[in-house]
Write a protein that holds these residues in place. Structure first.
Motif, PDB file in Angstrom:
ATOM      1  N   ILE A 645       7.288  13.992   4.969  1.00  0.00           N
ATOM      2  CA  ILE A 645       6.180  12.383   5.359  1.00  0.00           C
ATOM      3  C   ILE A 645       4.572  12.623   5.099  1.00  0.00           C
ATOM      4  N   ASN A 646       4.127  13.887   4.734  1.00  0.00           N
ATOM      5  CA  ASN A 646       2.840  13.750   3.641  1.00  0.00           C
ATOM      6  C   ASN A 646       3.103  13.146   3.064  1.00  0.00           C
ATOM      7  N   GLN A 647       4.100  12.991   1.468  1.00  0.00           N
ATOM      8  CA  GLN A 647       4.203  11.694   0.305  1.00  0.00           C
ATOM      9  C   GLN A 647       4.656  10.798   0.970  1.00  0.00           C
ATOM     10  N   ALA A 648       5.202  10.612   2.258  1.00  0.00           N
ATOM     11  CA  ALA A 648       5.912   9.369   2.727  1.00  0.00           C
ATOM     12  C   ALA A 648       4.885   8.445   3.102  1.00  0.00           C
ATOM     13  N   ILE A 649       3.913   8.399   3.494  1.00  0.00           N
ATOM     14  CA  ILE A 649       2.811   7.474   4.486  1.00  0.00           C
ATOM     15  C   ILE A 649       1.506   7.063   2.995  1.00  0.00           C
ATOM     16  N   PRO A 650       1.354   8.012   1.665  1.00  0.00           N
ATOM     17  CA  PRO A 650       0.366   7.410   1.482  1.00  0.00           C
ATOM     18  C   PRO A 650       1.241   6.901  -0.110  1.00  0.00           C
ATOM     19  N   CYS A 651       2.770   6.873   0.103  1.00  0.00           N
ATOM     20  CA  CYS A 651       3.347   6.764  -1.422  1.00  0.00           C
ATOM     21  C   CYS A 651       3.771   4.789  -0.628  1.00  0.00           C
ATOM     22  N   SER A 652       4.315   5.015   0.425  1.00  0.00           N
ATOM     23  CA  SER A 652       4.318   3.655   1.422  1.00  0.00           C
ATOM     24  C   SER A 652       3.281   2.868   1.334  1.00  0.00           C
ATOM     25  N   LEU A 653       1.676   3.145   1.535  1.00  0.00           N
ATOM     26  CA  LEU A 653       0.705   2.366   1.189  1.00  0.00           C
ATOM     27  C   LEU A 653       0.952   1.780   0.200  1.00  0.00           C
ATOM     28  N   ILE A 654       1.049   2.777  -0.813  1.00  0.00           N
ATOM     29  CA  ILE A 654       0.672   2.026  -2.889  1.00  0.00           C
ATOM     30  C   ILE A 654       1.742   1.190  -2.425  1.00  0.00           C
ATOM     31  N   VAL A 655       2.828   1.228  -2.220  1.00  0.00           N
ATOM     32  CA  VAL A 655       4.164   0.125  -2.004  1.00  0.00           C
ATOM     33  C   VAL A 655       4.044  -1.111  -1.466  1.00  0.00           C
ATOM     34  N   ASN A 656       2.953  -0.964   0.008  1.00  0.00           N
ATOM     35  CA  ASN A 656       2.665  -1.384   0.682  1.00  0.00           C
ATOM     36  C   ASN A 656       1.798  -3.027  -0.567  1.00  0.00           C
ATOM     37  N   GLU A 657       0.337  -1.993  -1.136  1.00  0.00           N
ATOM     38  CA  GLU A 657      -0.337  -3.161  -1.956  1.00  0.00           C
ATOM     39  C   GLU A 657       0.052  -3.519  -3.270  1.00  0.00           C
ATOM     40  N   VAL A 658       1.527  -3.046  -3.851  1.00  0.00           N
ATOM     41  CA  VAL A 658       1.797  -3.755  -4.707  1.00  0.00           C
ATOM     42  C   VAL A 658       2.426  -4.898  -4.000  1.00  0.00           C
ATOM     43  N   ILE A 659       2.955  -4.615  -3.237  1.00  0.00           N
ATOM     44  CA  ILE A 659       3.933  -4.988  -2.978  1.00  0.00           C
ATOM     45  C   ILE A 659       2.954  -6.844  -2.283  1.00  0.00           C
ATOM     46  N   THR A 660       2.452  -6.192  -1.478  1.00  0.00           N
ATOM     47  CA  THR A 660       1.130  -7.113  -0.935  1.00  0.00           C
ATOM     48  C   THR A 660       1.147  -7.989  -1.715  1.00  0.00           C
TER      49      THR A 660
END
Length: 755
Positions: A645-660
């Motif tokens: 989870i400590n890597q999943a959260i920041p990686c998910s936020l990166i995906v969010n920025e790219v997809i957005t």
């Protein structure tokens, strides 16, 4: 002097963690007792044959510069040495733990050092020493005490070592009593006078041993209220009790005025004495049988035979014919008689004995195997006496006796001795031998202390009569699958004790049915009831915490949903498009984190996420939020990867920025578009590769992603640095791709330390 087997027996019984070293140049490990293996978690495979200086054992420090010199000194001076070493893992001066170490040489018959016994004891320094205490420490002492040890503490430590040495010396002397030459009264008289020397206050200690109604005491013994005792039964109806009494009151310790180590000592002493008494009883029984047999040889001519050297006629008495397995009508001759002896050494010995008797007037008395007239093997005692006239052997006569029963008794005695040597009699485990049907044929005396059931009550009963019905099928399958010579561990199962209560027992079972010394299954069992109950409490506590943690994630997700909902209301009322866009960006970021918490409380794990599922849910949520006019097809090509989870959260936020960014800018003015998501692990399964591609309009030619003032790009750069990830963008005529790679890391906990 103690034999190697006696040294090994005492060494195994001592409660102190101990090693036996060879006095070679590397001081190689020869053996380790159970206390040492339990303390360190090591196995004999890890230790035996290794140099003491090549072994790393956690809390027990062996890599001490002075140790090699001290071992050399013990080898040369043949004198025991004690020292104190700081235990590995000490933190701070408020609570310092030490390993007390004793090095004891064992000499061989030529007074050379044969072995070195290396024992460890553990003490705690609970006093925070002042600078005055530290400065008063003697820098010239002979032991490697550290500078925080006061003189008073040194005295206590040395006194503790002295007590352990006294206890070991007492046990050595008890073990050294030779049951082969002593009677039971002589054994117990010697033992009772040795016992007081092993106790802390030996100047006021007196001892009493009571065996089968007979009492043996030291000269000054009398009953007091300051006493310690141990009891056991030998061969069902022969009670043995050992008691130590202090004549005057002494300070209170672990068990009245006695130490807990002294409880271990008295238990070890009574175990040693019971084994020695059992051996003496066995020897006495054998001697009685031998005496009866000798009388029978003298008083009765069991079977007679006579050979006339002139007529060559051989006569057997009816009993002799019976001994050799023939009927009364059988007529023997010399050749057939010789051929009755088993071919090989038995036949050769008899032929030579008969020849020497005739030619050299040497009578013989031999015990040899024959193949009887009925075809079975028998042990026969054959004696022969020649009769001479004028220097010529005229007659040859003797007796024949079937000694198969005595031979079998001797073999049974040898097998019994081997059985005792093969079983560990340290008093801590329950050792039993079962036949192929799981019936008990032998049970160690410890059954009474562990289960409250005397050993003799088990004999002839079936093990499954004591096992819980719900565990029988599992154990039956394990036992039936155990092949000869193999060993299995049987996880805890329920076993009924004398009071009808269920005890949790774990067992190591070895199939030794083909070993004539055992002839069955050896079960080494241990009572783990307390551990099982503790595990059950821990599981219940863990279940409560998991429920609480799931509730926390649920509440966090709900609270984030409330925040995003409030921001959505704010966005609908906002007239400024720039502010509205920023609010929508923040709403998506919050939903990204809320989605992770939702996955956590819905899953069985609170520390790892199925990252492929997380990405898919995240992207579909963004698509639903934007509701684009363009028909966008999303292709997911993702491996099943679990991510902390400590890597999943920041990686998910990166995906969010790219997809957005793709939804906002990539397909402006387009009727349709495509997005490809690829997630995979590298070959070593330690690295993660994620790429996001679109066939939109691409980046502006003058865009520098490292210097952009865009919040989204800055977030990607910051979060990538926190993940220690490498990322880049590449744009072609037909496609724009974002790629990120980083090493998977099993960070502890579920808090995101990266944010």
């Amino acid at each position: 002097m103690l034999t190697h087997s006696q040294i090994t027996s005492v060494f195994a019984a001592t409660p102190l963690p101990s090693l036996i070293l060879y006095p070679d140049s590397d001081f190689t490990v020869a053996d380790a007792n159970e206390a040492f293996l339990t303390k360190t978690g090591a196995t004999k495979v890890d230790l035996l044959g290794e140099s003491i200086f090549d072994i790393s054992l956690g809390e027990i420090p062996l890599a001490v510069p002075e140790l090699k010199d001290i071992l050399k000194k013990v080898r040369i001076t043949q004198e025991a040495v004690t020292m104190k070493l700081p235990r590995a893992g000490n933190s701070g001066r408020d609570e310092i733990w030490y390993q007390l170490t004793s090095l004891t040489p064992v000499l061989d018959k030529s007074d050379a050092v044969d072995l070195i016994i290396f024992s460890f004891g553990e003490v705690q320094n609970t006093d925070l020493l002042t600078e005055e205490n530290s400065s008063s420490a003697d820098p010239g002492n002979n032991f490697p005490f550290d500078s925080y040890t006061s003189d008073n503490e040194k005295d206590k430590i040395l006194q503790m070592l002295i007590e352990r040495i006294k206890e070991q010396e007492c046990l050595y002397k008890i073990s050294n009593l030779d049951e082969q030459i002593l009677t039971i009264p002589e054994l117990l008289t010697n033992a009772v006078n040795i016992l007081p020397r092993g106790w802390q206050y030996n100047e006021v200690a007196e001892a009493k041993i009571e065996y089968n109604g007979e009492i043996f005491t030291t000269a000054g013994y009398k009953e007091t209220s300051w006493s310690m005792s141990a009891e056991t039964n030998i061969r069902r109806d022969c009670p043995l009790a050992v008691k130590i009494s202090y004549l005057t009151q002494r300070p209170i310790h672990d068990e009245g005025p006695f130490l807990k180590e002294e409880r271990n000592l008295i238990n070890s002493v009574i175990n040693h004495l019971s084994l020695k008494i059992d051996k003496i009883l066995t020897k006495e029984e054998w001697d009685e049988k031998q005496e009866l047999l000798d009388k029978a040889y003298k008083l009765a001519r069991i079977g007679t035979w006579e050979f006339d050297m002139q007529t060559h006629h051989l006569h057997w008495s009816p009993v002799t014919k019976e001994v050799h397995g023939f009927g009364e009508d059988y007529e023997p001759d010399v050749e057939s008689t010789i051929n009755l002896f088993k071919k090989g050494i038995h036949r050769e010995i008899f032929a030579k004995a008969a020849h020497d008797a005739i030619e050299h007037a040497e009578p013989f008395d031999v015990e040899l195997k024959i193949i009887s007239g009925k075809g079975d093997e028998r042990w026969i005692r054959a004696t022969g006496e020649p009769e001479f006239e004028d220097g010529t052997c005229t007659k040859f006569y003797g007796i024949s006796q079937d000694v198969s029963d005595r031979r079998q008794a001797e073999e049974d005695l040898l097998l019994r001795e081997r059985r005792f040597r093969s079983l560990v009699q340290d008093g801590s485990d329950l050792i039993a031998i079962l036949d192929s049907e799981a019936n008990y044929t032998y049970v160690s005396p410890t059954s009474e202390s562990i289960l409250g059931i005397p050993a003799d009550q088990f004999i002839g009963t079936n093990a499954f009569d004591y096992i819980h019905d719900e565990d029988k099928l599992r154990l039956s399958g394990l036992i039936s699958d155990l092949s000869t010579g193999k060993r299995i561990y049987i996880p805890p199962y329920r076993f009924r004790d004398a009071e009808g209560n269920w005890r949790w027992i774990e067992t190591t079972l070895t199939n030794m049915t083909k070993d004539p010394a055992v002839g069955g299954l050896i079960a080494n069992s241990r009572d783990v009831t307390e551990q099982i109950h503790q595990q059950q409490q821990n599981l219940e506590s863990l279940k409560e915490k998991e429920t609480l943690l799931a509730e926390i994630h649920h509440r966090v997700k709900n609270n984030l949903a409330v925040v995003s909902g409030m921001m959505q209301l704010q966005a609908t009322e906002e007239e400024n498009d720039e502010i509205k866009d920023r609010l929508n960006d923040s709403i998506i970021r919050i939903k990204t984190m809320a989605n992770i918490h939702e996955q956590l409380y819905q899953s069985n794990s609170f520390s790892k996420l199925a990252f492929a599922e997380n990405i898919q849910a995240l992207i579909l949520n963004i698509k639903q939020t934007f509701q684009p006019q363009t028909d966008i097809n999303i292709d997911f090509n993702c491996e099943n990867i679990e991510l902390n989870i400590n890597q999943a959260i920041p990686c998910s936020l990166i995906v969010n920025e790219v997809i957005t960014n793709i939804f906002k800018h990539a397909f402006l003015g387009r009727e349709e578009g495509n997005i490809d998501i690829n997630l995979s692990e590298c070959e070593n399964q330690r690295s993660l590769h994620l790429s996001i591609s679109d066939d939109g309009i691409g980046f502006p030619e003058d865009l520098d992603t490292t210097k952009s003032s865009s919040l989204g790009l800055n977030l990607i750069n910051v979060l990538s640095d926190q993940l220690h990830a490498s990322h880049h963008y590449k744009s072609t005529d037909n496609k724009t791709t974002f790629v990120i790679e980083f090493e998977k890391d099993e960070l502890k906990g579920i808090g995101n330390s990266l944010l």
